[in-house]
Design a protein around this motif. Structure first.
Motif: not given
Length: 445
Positions: A388-412
């Protein structure tokens, strides 16, 4: 914010509901005042990790405030209007939870991992810290000593020193070139009033992102966050919009601060091993070629089969640790090759670091290296999202840093889309940039 996961009607204003991986559900809400709340419900998980991400880092410090961001990371645990430092510590210890914080160059995160039933407590305590820190003058002076000891510990580790000096060499007087934790001089000099001003200016609704993952109910989380922030005195009635992400291109004055030529720097330390980094500026955190850079770095120095490991450690026995790394930020980044070796071998190792980068730029990687690197990155990405910690960080960085949330499939998919030619072109570009060399070790004049 761009959402790349398939959208599903949310059923409430200001919220988006998406289908995540492995049966997880991701939702996002923007509260009045600009606070953003993101959650990922992971079925069957009895724990949850919640983080309060504030869009401020060491990059944002101005003259007279240097070191304030790291100071706040410590001081927010030292008491609020409602809680003492012991109250905060006991709240998490009493439920077997873990609480901590991390300061970065562009954001700060206060987070906790607890049982799902204790998530309301964790939200309340962290929100209390973020909104209502006292910054007591006596506690500040005590923590000043603690931070100075932390910096001394870092200064005793030559691997930490070489990375900090490398960032300073490549980025010059750009704010990103400063050490995250400050320096002994800035920590000693910054007054309580400056830390307070930094806190009051940057810790505001429009800069805050609350992200949680695990056994989380989004609607309940939104209600808990709203209540806790209002209890801390924040006004959530206005229509303030969230603060925009950082520009993807550095401003002219910041660009001028980055040296136009490579820097040669030797830092003398009485240690047993020399540490050396060869590198240059890299890519910004949002550059579309960041996936290509990941593949490049994996092939060059990302594992036991990488070129650096095979040439410097396996064939020549010159180092125990050698790798490549990349760090991206808003508008600019760094890229480097590291090795730790005997002081007498540092010149040979430095030449090999240069040579491997040039060889990659000239000839690129093979199909076999591409396949191996892509596989390494795919496995690391999937395994990294197992808690859960890594997924929480993924959400926070998607919002603050990347401005987009990629699905795992799209990232791969983006990793798999990288070609041999993509890697060669980027390697040639990086190798042509002004190259700096930083060494730390027991060198004479």
């Amino acid at each position: 914010m761009t959402w790349h996961l398939p959208l599903v009607p949310a059923g409430e204003p200001g919220a988006e509901l998406t289908a995540g991986q492995d049966g997880a559900t991701i939702r996002r809400s923007v509260l009045p005042g600009g606070v953003r709340v993101l959650s990922e419900h992971m079925p069957g998980l009895r724990s949850a990790t919640v983080g309060a991400w504030v869009g401020v880092g060491s990059r944002d410090e101005t003259d007279g405030h240097h070191g304030s961001t790291h100071f706040l990371e410590h001081l927010l645990f030292k008491g609020t209007r409602r809680r003492t430092a012991m109250d905060i510590a006991e709240a998490f210890d009493a439920v077997g939870g873990e609480a901590n914080a991390a300061t970065g160059k562009e954001h700060t995160c206060y987070y906790a991992r607890v049982l799902d039933s204790d998530l309301p407590m964790a939200v309340d305590v962290i929100a209390d810290m973020v909104t209502s820190a006292r910054l007591d003058a006596t506690e500040l002076e005590t923590e000043r000593g603690v931070i100075l000891e932390e910096l001394a510990m870092t200064d005793d580790d030559p691997a930490d020193v070489v990375h900090e000096e490398f960032a300073a060499a490549v980025l010059g007087t750009h704010p990103l070139g400063r050490p995250i934790g400050g320096t002994p001089e800035t920590i000693k000099a910054v007054p309580r009033d400056a830390v307070w001003e930094h806190y009051r200016w940057h810790y505001r609704p429009e800069t805050l992102v609350v992200a949680a993952a695990g056994g989380v109910d989004h609607d309940a989380l939104v209600e808990q966050v709203t209540g806790a922030l209002r209890a801390g005195g924040w006004d959530l009635s206005g229509a303030v919009v969230p603060r925009e992400r950082r520009p993807e291109v550095v401003a002219d004055d910041e660009a001028a601060a980055i040296p136009a030529e490579g820097v040669e720097l030797t830092v003398r330390r009485q240690v047993e091993q020399a540490n050396v980094i060869v590198g240059s500026t890299g890519l910004s955190v949002t550059d579309e070629r960041r996936f290509t850079l990941s593949v490049l770095s994996a092939a060059l120095g990302g594992g036991m089969s990488s070129r650096l490991f095979q040439e410097i450690r396996e064939r020549r026995g010159l180092a125990y640790s050698t790798y490549s790394f990349a760090s991206g930020h808003g508008g600019v980044g760094t890229f480097g090759l590291y090795a730790g070796c005997a002081p007498a071998k540092v010149d040979v190792v430095t030449e090999l670091l240069h040579a491997e980068l040039d060889r990659l730029a000239d000839g690129g990687i093979t199909d076999a290296e591409l396949e191996r690197s892509v596989g390494q990155l795919q496995g690391g990405l999937v395994l990294g999202l197992e808690d859960s910690g890594s997924r929480m960080s993924r959400l926070g960085k998607a919002e603050l840093v990347f401005g987009e949330l990629l699905s795992l499939a799209e990232s791969l998919e983006r990793i798999r889309a990288v070609t041999v030619e993509d890697v060669r072109e980027l390697a040639a570009e990086l190798a042509a940039r002004p190259r700096s060399v930083v060494r730390v070790g027991p060198f004479g004049d």
